[in-house]
Design a protein around this motif. Structure first.
Motif, PDB file in Angstrom:
ATOM      1  N   GLY A  32       0.947  -1.222  -0.144  1.00 56.59           N
ATOM      2  CA  GLY A  32      -0.140  -0.263  -0.022  1.00 56.59           C
ATOM      3  C   GLY A  32       0.936   1.273  -0.130  1.00 56.59           C
ATOM      4  O   GLY A  32       0.567   2.059  -0.537  1.00 56.59           O
ATOM      5  N   ALA A  33       1.757   1.384   1.039  1.00 54.78           N
ATOM      6  CA  ALA A  33       2.602   2.434   0.953  1.00 54.78           C
ATOM      7  C   ALA A  33       3.360   2.625  -0.503  1.00 54.78           C
ATOM      8  O   ALA A  33       3.374   3.806  -1.034  1.00 54.78           O
ATOM      9  CB  ALA A  33       3.645   2.248   1.959  1.00 54.78           C
ATOM     10  N   THR A  34       3.964   1.518  -1.057  1.00 54.70           N
ATOM     11  CA  THR A  34       4.417   1.872  -2.361  1.00 54.70           C
ATOM     12  C   THR A  34       3.669   2.060  -3.546  1.00 54.70           C
ATOM     13  O   THR A  34       4.008   3.064  -4.272  1.00 54.70           O
ATOM     14  CB  THR A  34       5.261   0.213  -2.938  1.00 54.70           C
ATOM     15  OG1 THR A  34       6.137  -0.028  -1.734  1.00 54.70           O
ATOM     16  CG2 THR A  34       5.962   0.541  -3.929  1.00 54.70           C
ATOM     17  N   MET A  35       2.543   1.741  -3.486  1.00 53.16           N
ATOM     18  CA  MET A  35       1.461   2.088  -4.442  1.00 53.16           C
ATOM     19  C   MET A  35       1.046   3.482  -4.507  1.00 53.16           C
ATOM     20  O   MET A  35       1.018   4.112  -5.361  1.00 53.16           O
ATOM     21  CB  MET A  35       0.156   1.232  -4.198  1.00 53.16           C
ATOM     22  CG  MET A  35      -0.886   1.250  -5.221  1.00 53.16           C
ATOM     23  SD  MET A  35      -0.543   0.309  -6.762  1.00 53.16           S
ATOM     24  CE  MET A  35      -2.328   0.263  -7.233  1.00 53.16           C
ATOM     25  N   LEU A  36       0.776   4.115  -3.045  1.00 50.70           N
ATOM     26  CA  LEU A  36       0.410   5.377  -2.858  1.00 50.70           C
ATOM     27  C   LEU A  36       1.522   6.311  -3.264  1.00 50.70           C
ATOM     28  O   LEU A  36       1.231   7.346  -3.851  1.00 50.70           O
ATOM     29  CB  LEU A  36      -0.353   5.556  -1.622  1.00 50.70           C
ATOM     30  CG  LEU A  36      -1.467   4.838  -1.311  1.00 50.70           C
ATOM     31  CD1 LEU A  36      -1.893   5.059   0.250  1.00 50.70           C
ATOM     32  CD2 LEU A  36      -2.659   5.507  -2.188  1.00 50.70           C
ATOM     33  N   VAL A  37       2.737   6.035  -2.603  1.00 50.54           N
ATOM     34  CA  VAL A  37       3.743   6.999  -2.839  1.00 50.54           C
ATOM     35  C   VAL A  37       4.618   6.967  -4.030  1.00 50.54           C
ATOM     36  O   VAL A  37       5.082   8.072  -4.458  1.00 50.54           O
ATOM     37  CB  VAL A  37       4.838   6.823  -1.586  1.00 50.54           C
ATOM     38  CG1 VAL A  37       5.737   7.826  -1.235  1.00 50.54           C
ATOM     39  CG2 VAL A  37       4.040   6.879  -0.235  1.00 50.54           C
ATOM     40  N   VAL A  38       4.780   6.036  -4.627  1.00 49.42           N
ATOM     41  CA  VAL A  38       5.653   5.756  -5.699  1.00 49.42           C
ATOM     42  C   VAL A  38       4.881   5.451  -7.115  1.00 49.42           C
ATOM     43  O   VAL A  38       4.957   6.150  -8.138  1.00 49.42           O
ATOM     44  CB  VAL A  38       6.763   4.819  -5.461  1.00 49.42           C
ATOM     45  CG1 VAL A  38       7.751   4.576  -6.797  1.00 49.42           C
ATOM     46  CG2 VAL A  38       7.539   5.119  -4.137  1.00 49.42           C
ATOM     47  N   SER A  39       4.197   4.258  -6.838  1.00 47.90           N
ATOM     48  CA  SER A  39       3.577   3.622  -8.215  1.00 47.90           C
ATOM     49  C   SER A  39       2.369   4.828  -8.758  1.00 47.90           C
ATOM     50  O   SER A  39       2.501   4.864 -10.089  1.00 47.90           O
ATOM     51  CB  SER A  39       3.109   2.509  -7.995  1.00 47.90           C
ATOM     52  OG  SER A  39       4.120   1.622  -7.641  1.00 47.90           O
ATOM     53  N   LEU A  40       1.484   5.325  -7.895  1.00 46.76           N
ATOM     54  CA  LEU A  40       0.473   6.011  -8.747  1.00 46.76           C
ATOM     55  C   LEU A  40       0.862   7.215  -9.243  1.00 46.76           C
ATOM     56  O   LEU A  40       0.540   7.463 -10.188  1.00 46.76           O
ATOM     57  CB  LEU A  40      -0.662   5.959  -7.632  1.00 46.76           C
ATOM     58  CG  LEU A  40      -1.466   4.978  -7.278  1.00 46.76           C
ATOM     59  CD1 LEU A  40      -2.249   5.038  -6.196  1.00 46.76           C
ATOM     60  CD2 LEU A  40      -2.428   5.013  -8.662  1.00 46.76           C
ATOM     61  N   PRO A  41       1.547   7.964  -8.613  1.00 49.66           N
ATOM     62  CA  PRO A  41       2.166   9.256  -9.157  1.00 49.66           C
ATOM     63  C   PRO A  41       2.998   9.081 -10.450  1.00 49.66           C
ATOM     64  O   PRO A  41       2.760   9.725 -11.582  1.00 49.66           O
ATOM     65  CB  PRO A  41       3.116   9.908  -8.050  1.00 49.66           C
ATOM     66  CG  PRO A  41       2.666   9.155  -6.858  1.00 49.66           C
ATOM     67  CD  PRO A  41       2.179   7.754  -7.264  1.00 49.66           C
TER      68      PRO A  41
END
Length: 207
Positions: free
Chosen positions: A33-42
């Protein structure tokens, strides 16, 4: 270095203590979840920015990047714990002294101790790792395949020569520009009566 000491050192490293208990899956979910929100989605939003039309592609691309990161992290766990399992099962220990390597046969007490540690701690950790690795690999393959076969027009971030070529083609090739507009119209679900009000995807590009 004795295998027991290697197990102790491995537990102190970041992430490597996670598979030691049943909270492993919850910790992986938190990392996902942290990787998805902070890195991947942007990063994915830089390519799929026409929302809500491209929301499925945005999520698929973000998941692909996150799953790839997770697979690498879990593989690192698998290699580390697999190595200490091999060392614990060996009946001969390798150690270094005075800049020289030596082999020493384990006594019966050390063999029994190492086997107990392998069965009670290392083997369960490896089972948890393996159970998490297979779903991650499967989801990575599925999302990658879905993006490959998608016929959605993609607004990609171009730079340098690529941006120049794309812009020149839009300005100099009426058929190419019309095709881009048709793709945008089809994706947005516009009918014939709406054609005049529909912008092609490239009109939203920063370039």
């Amino acid at each position: 270095q004795q295998p027991v000491r290697e197990v102790q050192n491995l537990r102190r490293e970041f992430l490597f203590d996670w598979p030691m208990d049943d909270g492993y899956n919850d910790k992986l979910k938190g990392l996902y979840g942290a990787t998805m929100l902070v890195v991947s989605l942007p990063i994915a939003f830089d390519t799929y920015r026409v929302l809500p039309a491209q929301l499925p592609e945005l999520l698929a691309a973000a998941h692909t990047g996150t799953a790839a990161f997770m697979v690498v992290a879990v593989l690192r766990l698998r290699l580390g714990w697999g190595f200490v399992q091999k060392r614990l099962k060996e009946r001969v220990s390798y150690y270094e002294q005075n800049q020289r390597g030596f082999l020493a046969k384990k006594d019966d007490e050390a063999v029994l101790r190492d086997r107990l540690i392998e069965k009670s701690e290392v083997a369960p950790a490896l089972r948890r790792i393996d159970r998490s690795l297979l779903p991650l690999l499967a989801s990575l393959l599925v999302s990658t395949a879905a993006l490959e076969i998608s016929d959605v027009p993609v607004l990609r971030t171009l730079s340098g020569d690529s941006a120049t070529r794309y812009t020149s083609q839009l300005r100099g090739d009426d058929e190419f520009a019309a095709a881009e507009q048709a793709k945008a119209r089809q994706r947005m679900g516009g009918g014939a009566g709406e054609q005049e009000n529909v912008k092609p995807l490239y009109c939203d590009s920063r370039y």
